[in-house]
Design a protein around this motif. Structure first.
Motif, PDB file in Angstrom:
ATOM      1  N   ILE A 173       0.855  -1.185   0.000  1.00 51.98           N
ATOM      2  CA  ILE A 173       0.000   0.000   0.000  1.00 51.98           C
ATOM      3  C   ILE A 173       0.894   1.239   0.000  1.00 51.98           C
ATOM      4  O   ILE A 173       1.835   1.331   0.794  1.00 51.98           O
ATOM      5  CB  ILE A 173      -0.919   0.030   1.244  1.00 51.98           C
ATOM      6  N   MET A 174       0.597   2.189  -0.889  1.00 52.95           N
ATOM      7  CA  MET A 174       1.430   3.390  -0.924  1.00 52.95           C
ATOM      8  C   MET A 174       0.568   4.628  -1.169  1.00 52.95           C
ATOM      9  O   MET A 174      -0.509   4.567  -1.741  1.00 52.95           O
ATOM     10  CB  MET A 174       2.535   3.263  -1.983  1.00 52.95           C
ATOM     11  N   GLY A 175       1.099   5.766  -0.679  1.00 53.86           N
ATOM     12  CA  GLY A 175       0.470   7.049  -0.947  1.00 53.86           C
ATOM     13  C   GLY A 175       1.181   7.731  -2.090  1.00 53.86           C
ATOM     14  O   GLY A 175       0.797   7.614  -3.249  1.00 53.86           O
ATOM     15  N   LEU A 176       2.271   8.409  -1.788  1.00 54.42           N
ATOM     16  CA  LEU A 176       3.130   9.005  -2.820  1.00 54.42           C
ATOM     17  C   LEU A 176       4.520   8.422  -2.644  1.00 54.42           C
ATOM     18  O   LEU A 176       5.401   9.034  -2.040  1.00 54.42           O
ATOM     19  CB  LEU A 176       3.159  10.540  -2.676  1.00 54.42           C
ATOM     20  N   GLY A 177       4.691   7.217  -3.101  1.00 51.74           N
ATOM     21  CA  GLY A 177       5.978   6.562  -2.906  1.00 51.74           C
ATOM     22  C   GLY A 177       6.007   5.235  -3.617  1.00 51.74           C
ATOM     23  O   GLY A 177       5.356   5.042  -4.647  1.00 51.74           O
ATOM     24  N   ARG A 178       6.740   4.298  -3.018  1.00 51.27           N
ATOM     25  CA  ARG A 178       6.869   2.980  -3.603  1.00 51.27           C
ATOM     26  C   ARG A 178       6.804   1.929  -2.509  1.00 51.27           C
ATOM     27  O   ARG A 178       7.476   2.057  -1.476  1.00 51.27           O
ATOM     28  CB  ARG A 178       8.204   2.849  -4.348  1.00 51.27           C
ATOM     29  N   SER A 179       5.971   0.927  -2.744  1.00 49.18           N
ATOM     30  CA  SER A 179       5.856  -0.187  -1.810  1.00 49.18           C
ATOM     31  C   SER A 179       6.023  -1.499  -2.560  1.00 49.18           C
ATOM     32  O   SER A 179       5.359  -1.720  -3.588  1.00 49.18           O
ATOM     33  CB  SER A 179       4.492  -0.175  -1.106  1.00 49.18           C
ATOM     34  N   THR A 180       6.891  -2.340  -2.039  1.00 52.02           N
ATOM     35  CA  THR A 180       7.105  -3.658  -2.627  1.00 52.02           C
ATOM     36  C   THR A 180       6.988  -4.710  -1.524  1.00 52.02           C
ATOM     37  O   THR A 180       7.698  -4.632  -0.513  1.00 52.02           O
ATOM     38  CB  THR A 180       8.492  -3.759  -3.293  1.00 52.02           C
ATOM     39  N   ALA A 181       6.090  -5.664  -1.721  1.00 56.41           N
ATOM     40  CA  ALA A 181       5.857  -6.684  -0.703  1.00 56.41           C
ATOM     41  C   ALA A 181       5.958  -8.067  -1.326  1.00 56.41           C
ATOM     42  O   ALA A 181       5.345  -8.339  -2.363  1.00 56.41           O
ATOM     43  CB  ALA A 181       4.483  -6.504  -0.068  1.00 56.41           C
ATOM     44  N   VAL A 182       6.719  -8.933  -0.662  1.00 63.06           N
ATOM     45  CA  VAL A 182       6.849 -10.324  -1.089  1.00 63.06           C
ATOM     46  C   VAL A 182       6.675 -11.209   0.142  1.00 63.06           C
ATOM     47  O   VAL A 182       7.394 -11.044   1.138  1.00 63.06           O
ATOM     48  CB  VAL A 182       8.218 -10.601  -1.741  1.00 63.06           C
ATOM     49  N   ALA A 183       5.723 -12.133   0.082  1.00 64.74           N
ATOM     50  CA  ALA A 183       5.456 -12.982   1.245  1.00 64.74           C
ATOM     51  C   ALA A 183       5.252 -14.426   0.809  1.00 64.74           C
ATOM     52  O   ALA A 183       4.613 -14.708  -0.208  1.00 64.74           O
ATOM     53  CB  ALA A 183       4.236 -12.488   2.002  1.00 64.74           C
ATOM     54  N   ASP A 184       5.793 -15.322   1.616  1.00 62.16           N
ATOM     55  CA  ASP A 184       5.603 -16.760   1.444  1.00 62.16           C
ATOM     56  C   ASP A 184       5.131 -17.280   2.797  1.00 62.16           C
ATOM     57  O   ASP A 184       5.889 -17.252   3.775  1.00 62.16           O
ATOM     58  CB  ASP A 184       6.918 -17.419   1.025  1.00 62.16           C
ATOM     59  N   SER A 185       3.886 -17.718   2.879  1.00 63.50           N
ATOM     60  CA  SER A 185       3.333 -18.045   4.189  1.00 63.50           C
ATOM     61  C   SER A 185       2.621 -19.390   4.177  1.00 63.50           C
ATOM     62  O   SER A 185       1.991 -19.780   3.197  1.00 63.50           O
ATOM     63  CB  SER A 185       2.352 -16.959   4.642  1.00 63.50           C
ATOM     64  N   THR A 186       2.727 -20.066   5.319  1.00 59.91           N
ATOM     65  CA  THR A 186       1.999 -21.308   5.561  1.00 59.91           C
ATOM     66  C   THR A 186       1.350 -21.216   6.935  1.00 59.91           C
ATOM     67  O   THR A 186       2.014 -20.877   7.912  1.00 59.91           O
ATOM     68  CB  THR A 186       2.936 -22.528   5.525  1.00 59.91           C
ATOM     69  N   ALA A 187       0.055 -21.485   6.999  1.00 63.70           N
ATOM     70  CA  ALA A 187      -0.654 -21.483   8.275  1.00 63.70           C
ATOM     71  C   ALA A 187      -1.545 -22.717   8.344  1.00 63.70           C
ATOM     72  O   ALA A 187      -2.488 -22.856   7.554  1.00 63.70           O
ATOM     73  CB  ALA A 187      -1.489 -20.215   8.438  1.00 63.70           C
ATOM     74  N   ASP A 188      -1.231 -23.622   9.262  1.00 61.32           N
ATOM     75  CA  ASP A 188      -1.978 -24.867   9.421  1.00 61.32           C
ATOM     76  C   ASP A 188      -2.746 -24.837  10.743  1.00 61.32           C
ATOM     77  O   ASP A 188      -2.253 -24.313  11.750  1.00 61.32           O
ATOM     78  CB  ASP A 188      -1.051 -26.075   9.401  1.00 61.32           C
ATOM     79  N   ALA A 189      -3.943 -25.407  10.731  1.00 67.66           N
ATOM     80  CA  ALA A 189      -4.770 -25.414  11.934  1.00 67.66           C
ATOM     81  C   ALA A 189      -5.471 -26.756  12.073  1.00 67.66           C
ATOM     82  O   ALA A 189      -5.997 -27.301  11.085  1.00 67.66           O
ATOM     83  CB  ALA A 189      -5.798 -24.291  11.886  1.00 67.66           C
ATOM     84  N   GLN A 190      -5.480 -27.294  13.301  1.00 65.02           N
ATOM     85  CA  GLN A 190      -6.176 -28.548  13.576  1.00 65.02           C
ATOM     86  C   GLN A 190      -6.992 -28.404  14.847  1.00 65.02           C
ATOM     87  O   GLN A 190      -6.452 -28.078  15.908  1.00 65.02           O
ATOM     88  CB  GLN A 190      -5.198 -29.715  13.716  1.00 65.02           C
ATOM     89  N   ALA A 191      -8.297 -28.629  14.747  1.00 65.02           N
ATOM     90  CA  ALA A 191      -9.190 -28.597  15.902  1.00 65.02           C
ATOM     91  C   ALA A 191      -9.812 -29.974  16.072  1.00 65.02           C
ATOM     92  O   ALA A 191     -10.552 -30.440  15.199  1.00 65.02           O
ATOM     93  CB  ALA A 191     -10.271 -27.542  15.712  1.00 65.02           C
ATOM     94  N   GLY A 192      -9.495 -30.625  17.171  1.00 67.20           N
ATOM     95  CA  GLY A 192      -9.970 -31.978  17.394  1.00 67.20           C
ATOM     96  C   GLY A 192      -9.024 -33.013  16.811  1.00 67.20           C
ATOM     97  O   GLY A 192      -8.265 -32.738  15.891  1.00 67.20           O
ATOM     98  N   ALA A 193      -9.080 -34.208  17.371  1.00 67.68           N
ATOM     99  CA  ALA A 193      -8.253 -35.313  16.904  1.00 67.68           C
ATOM    100  C   ALA A 193      -9.082 -36.591  16.949  1.00 67.68           C
ATOM    101  O   ALA A 193     -10.224 -36.586  17.402  1.00 67.68           O
ATOM    102  CB  ALA A 193      -6.998 -35.444  17.769  1.00 67.68           C
TER     103      ALA A 193
END
Length: 258
Positions: A173-193
């Motif tokens: 997100i940028m106003g008067l400028g430069r924004s560079t975003a790079v993301a590599d994400s992993t999110a695991d969730a376990q409820a109950g077994a």
């Protein structure tokens, strides 16, 4: 007698590797790791009793990552790094409501809701660069076994498994400028077994209402799947680039999806 109310809340919070620049330059390089949890089993016996051996058990694993973000008001901010987080609040529940009146009932909300805010770049009049690799896992609850055999209103179970990762990664997100975003994400969730149930079948919740009156019932609302706000770019009078590679595997009540 023999009733239990348990509440286990595990909330590790990682706020690290963020760069914030106001009228200057900020730069961070981050490598953070968190691992925290608790495990306990619950057992209650209400056999032959009245309003006995009931269990209310709430397990909630809520890891929070706010890492490797870059924010520049008037200046330059650069953030890069990796972060990993594990949280668990687990345990199996065994209750007995045989030959009881309103005994051996189980209410078990089980929440696994990891939250990630990583690799975002926000600039006003300036430059913001963020590069992040984030990994989170949350596990809550376990299997449930009870019985309402020969009872009145006994051996009912209401598990509520919720496995919902929330991710806001790799946004620029940028106003008067430069924004560079790079993301590599992993999110695991376990409820109950699961446990080994009747006929050797892996089972999340098991009960018995034979013979009985208003007993041995199961109500199991479940929610599984990620909420993701990733790889968005926008602004006014500048340049915004966003890249987000995201992956999740969620399990609620023994049913998994990726």
């Amino acid at each position: 007698s023999g009733n239990q109310i348990n509440l286990d809340l595990v909330v590790p919070i990682d706020i690290s590797g963020n760069a914030i620049a106001v009228l200057g330059k900020a730069e961070t390089t981050n490598d953070s790791t968190q691992s925290w949890g608790t495990h306990h089993d619950a057992a209650a016996n209400g056999q032959g009793g009245v309003i006995s051996g009931n269990v209310v058990d709430v397990d909630w694993a809520l890891p929070v990552q706010i890492t490797n973000n870059a924010v520049a008001a008037v200046g330059k901010a650069s953030a890069s790094g990796t972060s990993s987080q594990e949280a668990w609040s687990t345990g199996d529940i065994v209750a007995n409501g045989k030959q009881s009146v309103l005994g051996g009932n189980v209410v078990a909300p089980q929440f696994a809701t990891p939250v990630q805010v990583a690799g975002n770049a926000v600039s006003g009049v300036g430059f913001a660069d963020a590069e992040s690799s984030a990994d989170t896992s949350a596990e809550s609850g376990g299997s449930i076994l009870t019985s309402g055999e020969d009872s009145i209103g006994g051996g009912n179970a209401a598990p509520v498994p919720v496995a919902v990762p929330v991710k806001a990664n790799g946004n620029a997100i940028m106003g008067l400028g430069r924004s560079t975003a790079v993301a590599d994400s992993t999110a695991d969730a376990q409820a109950g077994a699961t446990r080994t149930g009747m006929y050797g079948v892996p089972t999340y919740v098991e009960t018995n209402g034979d013979p009985a009156v208003l007993a041995g019932n199961i109500a199991q609302p479940a929610a599984s799947g990620p909420v993701s706000l990733c790889g968005n770019a926008g602004g006014v009078g500048g340049l915004a680039d966003a890249t987000c590679d995201t992956e999740s595997e969620t399990t609620a009540g023994g049913t998994s999806r990726s």
